[in-house]
Every structure is written in C-alpha cells, then in structure tokens.
Write a protein that holds these residues in place. Structure first.
Motif, PDB file in Angstrom:
ATOM      1  N   GLU A  21       3.398  -0.029  13.402  1.00 34.31           N
ATOM      2  CA  GLU A  21       3.629   1.172  13.108  1.00 34.31           C
ATOM      3  C   GLU A  21       2.665   1.313  11.204  1.00 34.31           C
ATOM      4  O   GLU A  21       3.404   2.644  11.353  1.00 34.31           O
ATOM      5  N   ILE A  22       3.234   0.014  11.038  1.00 31.25           N
ATOM      6  CA  ILE A  22       3.144  -0.064   8.910  1.00 31.25           C
ATOM      7  C   ILE A  22       1.689   0.563   9.202  1.00 31.25           C
ATOM      8  O   ILE A  22       1.938   1.668   8.230  1.00 31.25           O
ATOM      9  N   GLN A  23       0.689   0.057  10.192  1.00 39.91           N
ATOM     10  CA  GLN A  23      -1.014   1.062   9.875  1.00 39.91           C
ATOM     11  C   GLN A  23      -0.649   2.734  10.099  1.00 39.91           C
ATOM     12  O   GLN A  23      -1.492   3.342   9.784  1.00 39.91           O
ATOM     13  N   GLU A  24       0.076   2.710  11.084  1.00 38.34           N
ATOM     14  CA  GLU A  24       0.075   4.186  11.381  1.00 38.34           C
ATOM     15  C   GLU A  24       0.530   4.980  10.556  1.00 38.34           C
ATOM     16  O   GLU A  24       0.802   6.343   9.693  1.00 38.34           O
ATOM     17  N   ALA A  25       2.229   4.306  10.108  1.00 46.14           N
ATOM     18  CA  ALA A  25       1.853   5.043   8.811  1.00 46.14           C
ATOM     19  C   ALA A  25       1.394   5.440   7.559  1.00 46.14           C
ATOM     20  O   ALA A  25       1.379   6.536   7.047  1.00 46.14           O
ATOM     21  N   ILE A  26       0.244   4.552   7.801  1.00 42.75           N
ATOM     22  CA  ILE A  26      -0.542   4.587   6.310  1.00 42.75           C
ATOM     23  C   ILE A  26      -1.884   5.460   6.602  1.00 42.75           C
ATOM     24  O   ILE A  26      -1.868   6.152   5.925  1.00 42.75           O
ATOM     25  N   ILE A  62       6.728  12.891   7.603  1.00 37.71           N
ATOM     26  CA  ILE A  62       6.267  10.909   7.258  1.00 37.71           C
ATOM     27  C   ILE A  62       7.488  10.994   5.623  1.00 37.71           C
ATOM     28  O   ILE A  62       7.346   9.815   6.058  1.00 37.71           O
ATOM     29  N   ILE A  63       7.296  11.730   4.678  1.00 34.63           N
ATOM     30  CA  ILE A  63       8.264  11.161   3.961  1.00 34.63           C
ATOM     31  C   ILE A  63       9.527  10.408   4.411  1.00 34.63           C
ATOM     32  O   ILE A  63       9.506   9.711   4.389  1.00 34.63           O
ATOM     33  N   ARG A  64      10.194  11.334   5.246  1.00 38.49           N
ATOM     34  CA  ARG A  64      11.117  11.205   5.805  1.00 38.49           C
ATOM     35  C   ARG A  64      11.349   9.426   7.201  1.00 38.49           C
ATOM     36  O   ARG A  64      11.762   8.900   6.833  1.00 38.49           O
ATOM     37  N   LEU A  65       9.849   9.972   7.151  1.00 34.30           N
ATOM     38  CA  LEU A  65       9.426   8.393   7.934  1.00 34.30           C
ATOM     39  C   LEU A  65       9.841   7.779   7.234  1.00 34.30           C
ATOM     40  O   LEU A  65      10.100   6.473   7.536  1.00 34.30           O
ATOM     41  N   VAL A  66       9.063   7.455   5.875  1.00 34.26           N
ATOM     42  CA  VAL A  66       8.901   6.242   5.448  1.00 34.26           C
ATOM     43  C   VAL A  66       9.773   6.017   5.227  1.00 34.26           C
ATOM     44  O   VAL A  66      10.187   4.466   4.318  1.00 34.26           O
ATOM     45  N   ALA A  67      10.929   6.979   4.125  1.00 32.19           N
ATOM     46  CA  ALA A  67      12.300   6.374   3.535  1.00 32.19           C
ATOM     47  C   ALA A  67      13.025   5.678   4.549  1.00 32.19           C
ATOM     48  O   ALA A  67      14.347   4.839   4.251  1.00 32.19           O
ATOM     49  N   ARG A  68      12.833   6.285   5.432  1.00 33.92           N
ATOM     50  CA  ARG A  68      13.967   5.463   6.590  1.00 33.92           C
ATOM     51  C   ARG A  68      13.363   4.080   7.294  1.00 33.92           C
ATOM     52  O   ARG A  68      14.824   3.530   7.737  1.00 33.92           O
ATOM     53  N   THR A  83       0.503  -1.238  -0.038  1.00 28.60           N
ATOM     54  CA  THR A  83      -0.165  -0.370  -0.402  1.00 28.60           C
ATOM     55  C   THR A  83       1.369   1.299  -0.085  1.00 28.60           C
ATOM     56  O   THR A  83       0.237   2.200  -0.270  1.00 28.60           O
ATOM     57  N   LEU A  84       2.020   1.038   0.730  1.00 32.17           N
ATOM     58  CA  LEU A  84       2.518   2.541   0.754  1.00 32.17           C
ATOM     59  C   LEU A  84       3.254   2.667  -0.509  1.00 32.17           C
ATOM     60  O   LEU A  84       3.268   4.204  -0.642  1.00 32.17           O
ATOM     61  N   PRO A  85       3.718   2.250  -1.315  1.00 34.60           N
ATOM     62  CA  PRO A  85       4.531   2.981  -2.607  1.00 34.60           C
ATOM     63  C   PRO A  85       3.277   3.165  -3.736  1.00 34.60           C
ATOM     64  O   PRO A  85       2.904   4.588  -4.134  1.00 34.60           O
ATOM     65  N   LYS A  86       2.168   2.607  -3.424  1.00 34.83           N
ATOM     66  CA  LYS A  86       1.103   3.525  -3.960  1.00 34.83           C
ATOM     67  C   LYS A  86       0.463   5.001  -2.910  1.00 34.83           C
ATOM     68  O   LYS A  86       0.854   5.874  -4.030  1.00 34.83           O
ATOM     69  N   LEU A  87       0.721   5.150  -2.135  1.00 39.70           N
ATOM     70  CA  LEU A  87       0.065   6.698  -1.569  1.00 39.70           C
ATOM     71  C   LEU A  87       1.678   7.277  -1.768  1.00 39.70           C
ATOM     72  O   LEU A  87       1.023   8.879  -2.324  1.00 39.70           O
ATOM     73  N   ILE A  88       2.380   6.759  -1.131  1.00 36.84           N
ATOM     74  CA  ILE A  88       3.735   7.666  -1.833  1.00 36.84           C
ATOM     75  C   ILE A  88       3.581   8.764  -3.243  1.00 36.84           C
ATOM     76  O   ILE A  88       3.730   9.944  -4.055  1.00 36.84           O
ATOM     77  N   LEU A  89       3.477   7.240  -4.753  1.00 32.20           N
ATOM     78  CA  LEU A  89       2.826   7.547  -6.114  1.00 32.20           C
ATOM     79  C   LEU A  89       1.886   9.107  -6.010  1.00 32.20           C
ATOM     80  O   LEU A  89       2.229   9.935  -6.660  1.00 32.20           O
TER      81      LEU A  89
END
Length: 203
Positions: free
Chosen positions: A53-58, A32-38, A8-14
């Motif tokens: 943690e993944i759900q929170e990021a999403i 949040i972008i820095r968090l996802v990248a890290r 799900t994450l790559p789709k949201l980032i795109l």
C-alpha cells in the motif's frame, strides 16, 4: 520498515507543493493527496495494511510529479485579438486574430502570426524565437518599432513602414522607406538581408 518507507513520502509531497505554486492540481492529484493525508499522517498509519500500500502511494505520487513536469515544461501559447501598451510573453507561439498590437513589448518562444489582413504591429518591440508572419509593421508616422529574431528564422511582412528596425545578434537594419512583400532573414554568409518586391513611396 514503515519508518523507512514513510521517509520518502514527505519528500515527494514537498516536491509536489513546490511545483504547484503556479499550477492547479488535477483531480487525480487531489485524490492521492487526500489518500496520503488520511493514511500516512498521525494515527492514520495504523490503517496501513502492508508495504504494498505504501509502495502504491509512492508510485502514484511519482507519476503525478512526472505529469506535472510535463505540463510545466510544455510550451504555452497566447491567442488574442488586440493588445495596447501591454507586455506579452509566451514560451510558445503568439497568434493575433484581430487588430494586432500597439505599443507593446512582445516576446515569443515560438512563431508570431497575424491571422487577419488588417492586423498591425505598431510601435514597441517584438522578440521572436520562431518565425513571424505579419501584415503591417510600424506606421506612416515612422513610429519606432523593433523586431528581434534569431539565426535560421525569417520574418515575412506584407508592408513595412519607415521607423521599423530588424535585429539579429549585433546586426541591425533600419527601414528608411516603405516596403511591401518583405522577407527578412540571414543568408548563408551570416548577413542580415531584407528583401522586398518593391518600395512604397509615402506622401
């Protein structure tokens, strides 16, 4: 489990990258972008504690997308003193605080307002989806000036010179004499009407 969640994450980032083409990211979005990248790229996935943690990021990414959509879709206004031989477009209103516009192409999704009594809209074309309150339209030299508006709206002008035209749909009214205290609108029968207090005989 992680592979399914990461899908799900790559789709949201795109989606965010596409929306940011003409926007500047907010501080919270940068965070949040820095968090996802890290955490979710490369070996960073080893630091992910659990599914929460993944759900929170999403959820944070989805919230940022909603905020971006609201910003992009909100009406944008233009406020300026003077424009010459320019093209002005606003999804919201356009407000002239000074001399006005000369030989311009102006399009507003909202109202067009002239704040000063000596403000002039001279030459060019004005397309207004809202109402317009103006001081002067055209010039004593009958400079061609077109005003287009929509049914249900009105144009109020202190002075209109010959050479000015008003259009609603296929209806067109061309001003032949100077007019003062002018109201332009469509009546209940759907007829374009130009009402005024009196004509001004120009020498």
């Amino acid at each position: 489990m992680l592979d399914q969640k990461f899908a799900t994450l790559p789709k949201l980032i795109l989606q965010i990258v596409q929306m940011l083409q003409n926007q500047s990211p907010s501080d919270s979005l940068n965070e949040i972008i820095r968090l996802v990248a890290r955490k979710f790229v490369g070996l960073g996935v080893l630091e992910v504690a659990d599914e929460l943690e993944i759900q929170e990021a999403i959820l944070r990414l989805e919230k940022e997308i909603i905020d971006l959509e609201a910003t992009i879709n909100s009406a944008s206004d233009i406020k300026l003193a003077y424009a010459h031989n320019s093209k002005l477009e606003a999804s919201g209103k356009i407000v002239f605080t000074g001399q006005g516009a000369y030989m311009c192409q102006v399009s507003a999704g909202g109202d067009v307002l002239a704040e000063k009594k000596d403000s002039i809209f001279r030459g060019g074309r004005l397309i207004v989806t809202g109402n317009a309150v103006l001081n002067e339209l055209g010039s004593p030299m009958a400079t061609p000036t077109m005003v287009e508006f929509v049914f249900g709206r009105r144009i109020l002008v202190n002075r209109v010179y010959p050479g000015v035209s008003f259009r609603v749909g296929r209806q067109l009214f061309k001003v032949q004499e100077g007019l003062q205290d002018v109201r332009v609108a469509v009546d209940e029968q759907g007829i374009l009407r130009v009402d005024y207090l009196y004509k001004e005989h120009l020498q």
